[in-house]
Design an enzyme around this catalytic site. Structure first.
Site, PDB file in Angstrom:
ATOM      1  N   HIS A  86      67.788  57.500   9.417  1.00 54.87           N
ATOM      2  CA  HIS A  86      67.042  58.540  10.126  1.00 54.87           C
ATOM      3  C   HIS A  86      65.636  58.069  10.553  1.00 54.87           C
ATOM      4  CE1 HIS A  86      70.340  60.840   8.789  1.00 54.87           C
ATOM      5  NE2 HIS A  86      69.857  61.261   7.645  1.00 54.87           N
ATOM      6  N   ASP A 110      74.383  59.732  13.319  1.00 57.51           N
ATOM      7  CA  ASP A 110      73.146  59.879  12.562  1.00 57.51           C
ATOM      8  C   ASP A 110      72.642  61.249  13.018  1.00 57.51           C
ATOM      9  OD1 ASP A 110      70.373  60.097  12.010  1.00 57.51           O
ATOM     10  OD2 ASP A 110      70.315  57.947  11.649  1.00 57.51           O
ATOM     11  N   HIS A 111      72.742  62.240  12.140  1.00 49.61           N
ATOM     12  CA  HIS A 111      72.531  63.612  12.643  1.00 49.61           C
ATOM     13  C   HIS A 111      71.107  63.832  13.150  1.00 49.61           C
ATOM     14  CE1 HIS A 111      70.898  64.602   8.653  1.00 49.61           C
ATOM     15  NE2 HIS A 111      70.380  65.683   9.190  1.00 49.61           N
TER      16      HIS A 111
HETATM   17  C1  BG6 Z   1      70.854  63.336   4.883  1.00 52.40           C
HETATM   18  C2  BG6 Z   1      70.464  62.749   3.556  1.00 52.40           C
HETATM   19  O1  BG6 Z   1      71.371  62.335   5.724  1.00 52.40           O
HETATM   20  O2  BG6 Z   1      69.719  63.930   5.509  1.00 52.40           O
HETATM   21  C3  BG6 Z   1      69.867  63.830   2.660  1.00 52.40           C
HETATM   22  O3  BG6 Z   1      71.587  62.175   2.916  1.00 52.40           O
HETATM   23  C4  BG6 Z   1      68.740  64.553   3.372  1.00 52.40           C
HETATM   24  O4  BG6 Z   1      69.398  63.261   1.434  1.00 52.40           O
HETATM   25  C5  BG6 Z   1      69.167  65.009   4.763  1.00 52.40           C
HETATM   26  O5  BG6 Z   1      68.371  65.657   2.567  1.00 52.40           O
HETATM   27  C6  BG6 Z   1      67.983  65.556   5.542  1.00 52.40           C
HETATM   28  O6  BG6 Z   1      68.429  66.154   6.726  1.00 52.40           O
HETATM   29  P1  BG6 Z   1      67.663  67.365   7.418  1.00 52.40           P
HETATM   30  O7  BG6 Z   1      68.440  67.633   8.657  1.00 52.40           O
HETATM   31  O8  BG6 Z   1      67.683  68.499   6.437  1.00 52.40           O
HETATM   32  O9  BG6 Z   1      66.269  66.869   7.672  1.00 52.40           O
END
Ligand code: BG6
Length: 484
Positions: free
Chosen positions: A240, A177-178
């Site tokens: 997230h 989960d990044h």
């Molecule tokens: C991704 C989603 O996991 O996270 C996207 O699939 C979203 O829809 C993105 O835009 C948001 O990530 P960050 O790092 O730009 O906040």
């Protein structure tokens, strides 16, 4: 500020889907940055594996182009790019067939860490895992990395977990989960558990409520097919926002250790109360002056999928009894901003006149952009005229405090990939955690699907539909403004 970089052990990292969008956009640029920072040892190798009939030089060329496209020029000096490309290899492979597997087996070296990044559709996980074992490529210490979406409900997530478990032990599986790789998200733990200051106040006695916002300005772009089947609930909340909620609400783990941390997060998810239909607002962006509506962009003119969600969540445990957590996330909003706001209660008794005012402290942790924190404190308004109280921010931007440039902050992916090589699962989701999150979201999604209610339209560039404001207003509260 120069940070201390400790090189990781030599590794062979195979990226299945090595020519795909995620590899080009995130994985390869992330590895390149770790290379330039000196963390990648000379013996490290990254092997692209995909269907495309490329050879090693073709893959290196594609990678050079990806770096050009996704990194600023000053971050990629020619000599560094060349040095990095020398670490790359490629094998054309058929995930479900025979082609390429023997070649891959031959490429793998003994005595180095073996990691496999499954940057492919989940329907291929089983086939890849099977072949890795069949050809003796994976060993009991190999690691495998999988991306979200990890299932689309509890049943499919369980099925995926079972498939992986047939070939890998849980200690080998790294579910990304990044958000957990973002510096400030990790900072949340440092802040909570590295300071004595916050923890004594971090409970229902002192906290009035918590707000978690992840707002984006982008729309769904070319991802309509995927997104329309997911919506904000599956795309953002189940993973997230849930992780942010867990890190904010969890008990202090005994150690900063993978299972100790994940056990505590799991307890939070299991303590989440079912959400009442009246406590959720779904929205969908309408047409703007210069932008298409969600329905047009997704190619689904009758779509009932939400691009915005606001919800009120109760956590049924001792610490958080009666403290609502308000979550909201949406696309095409006024500004790009992710933050956690902890609103404290007002002091129990004011010694000042009624017209002096009475204020509550508010701690905001800014996850992006402009990472940092600010704490609203009450002071006396300067000047004559008696005691009047005003709120002022104690504001700290981490980059300023640490003398960093924004480009010094590692991207989530590079941090997470290095953790895989180090064998540290703390910032990855465990199978039971993912399943518990789906077990909580499933009934909400099922109720929408059964009720067929349509999300409320909202203007692009706004803070979501009016009903989202009402969600807090009726509790006598307000969202923190989403400022451009
Ligand atoms: C991704 C989603 O996991 O996270 C996207 O699939 C979203 O829809 C993105 O835009 C948001 O990530 P960050 O790092 O730009 O906040």
């Amino acid at each position: 500020m120069v940070s201390r970089v400790i090189p990781v052990d030599p590794f062979d990292l195979v990226v299945f889907g090595g020519t795909g969008d995620l590899a080009r956009r995130k994985i390869l640029p992330g590895l390149f940055r770790r290379f330039t920072s000196g963390q990648m040892p000379p013996e490290a190798r990254v092997i692209g594996a995909a269907r495309s009939e490329l050879d090693r030089d073709g893959f290196r060329k594609m990678t050079a182009e990806a770096l050009k496209e996704f990194m600023p020029e000053k971050a990629r000096p020619k000599a560094d790019v060349e040095g990095f490309l020398a670490h790359l290899d490629y094998v054309a492979i058929d995930a479900k067939g025979k082609d390429g597997w023997k070649e891959l087996a031959k490429l793998m070296r003994p005595g180095v860490v073996r990691a496999f990044y499954f940057s492919v559709a989940p329907s291929l996980f089983g086939a890849l895992a099977e072949r890795l074992h069949e050809h003796g490529i994976a060993d009991p210490e190999s690691r495998m990395v999988v991306e979200k979406p990890f299932g689309r409900d509890l049943a499919s997530a369980r099925a995926l977990n079972r498939t992986l478990a047939e070939h890998f032990d849980e200690h080998q599986i790294y579910r990304i989960d990044h958000y957990l790789g973002k510096e400030t998200v990790q900072n949340l733990m440092a802040l909570r558990f590295g300071n004595i200051l916050f923890e004594p106040l971090w409970n229902h006695q002192y906290v009035d409520h918590v707000q978690i916002t992840v707002a984006e300005t982008v729309g769904i772009g070319g991802r309509g097919e995927y997104y329309d089947k997911s919506g904000a609930m599956r795309d953002m909340v189940q993973n997230h926002l849930m992780q942010l909620l867990c890190l904010t609400a969890m008990e202090p783990p005994a150690k900063f250790d993978p299972d100790a941390v994940r056990d505590e997060k799991l307890k939070v998810i299991r303590a989440l109360q079912p959400v009442q239909p009246g406590s959720i607002v779904r929205g969908q962006y309408a047409e703007g002056e210069k932008s298409k509506s969600y329905r047009e962009e997704s190619g689904h003119p009758d779509s009932r999928t939400e691009s915005f969600i606001a919800m009120k969540i109760d956590i049924a445990n001792w610490r958080w009894n009666g403290v609502p957590f308000y979550l909201r996330t949406g696309k095409r909003m006024r500004t790009r901003l992710s933050e956690i706001v902890v609103r404290f209660k007002e002091p129990p008794h004011s010694i000042f006149d009624e017209d002096a005012g009475n204020n509550a402290n508010e701690l905001t942790i800014r996850l992006q952009p402009n990472e940092g924190m600010d704490l609203k404190v009450t002071i006396k308004e300067p000047g004559p005229g008696g005691m009047r109280l005003i709120e002022v921010p104690l504001d700290m931007t981490f980059a300023d405090a640490l003398g960093q440039e924004e480009s010094d902050v590692p991207d989530a992916y590079e941090r997470l990939i290095m953790d895989v090589i180090r064998g540290n699962q703390t910032l990855f989701m465990r199978g039971d955690e993912v399943e518990a999150a789906w077990a909580w979201t499933d009934p909400i999604i099922e109720a929408w699907e059964a009720g067929r209610d349509a999300p409320r339209p909202y203007d692009p560039g706004s803070a979501g539909p009016e009903e989202a404001f009402m969600l807090l207003h009726r509790d006598g509260r307000r969202w923190r403004e989403i400022r451009a």
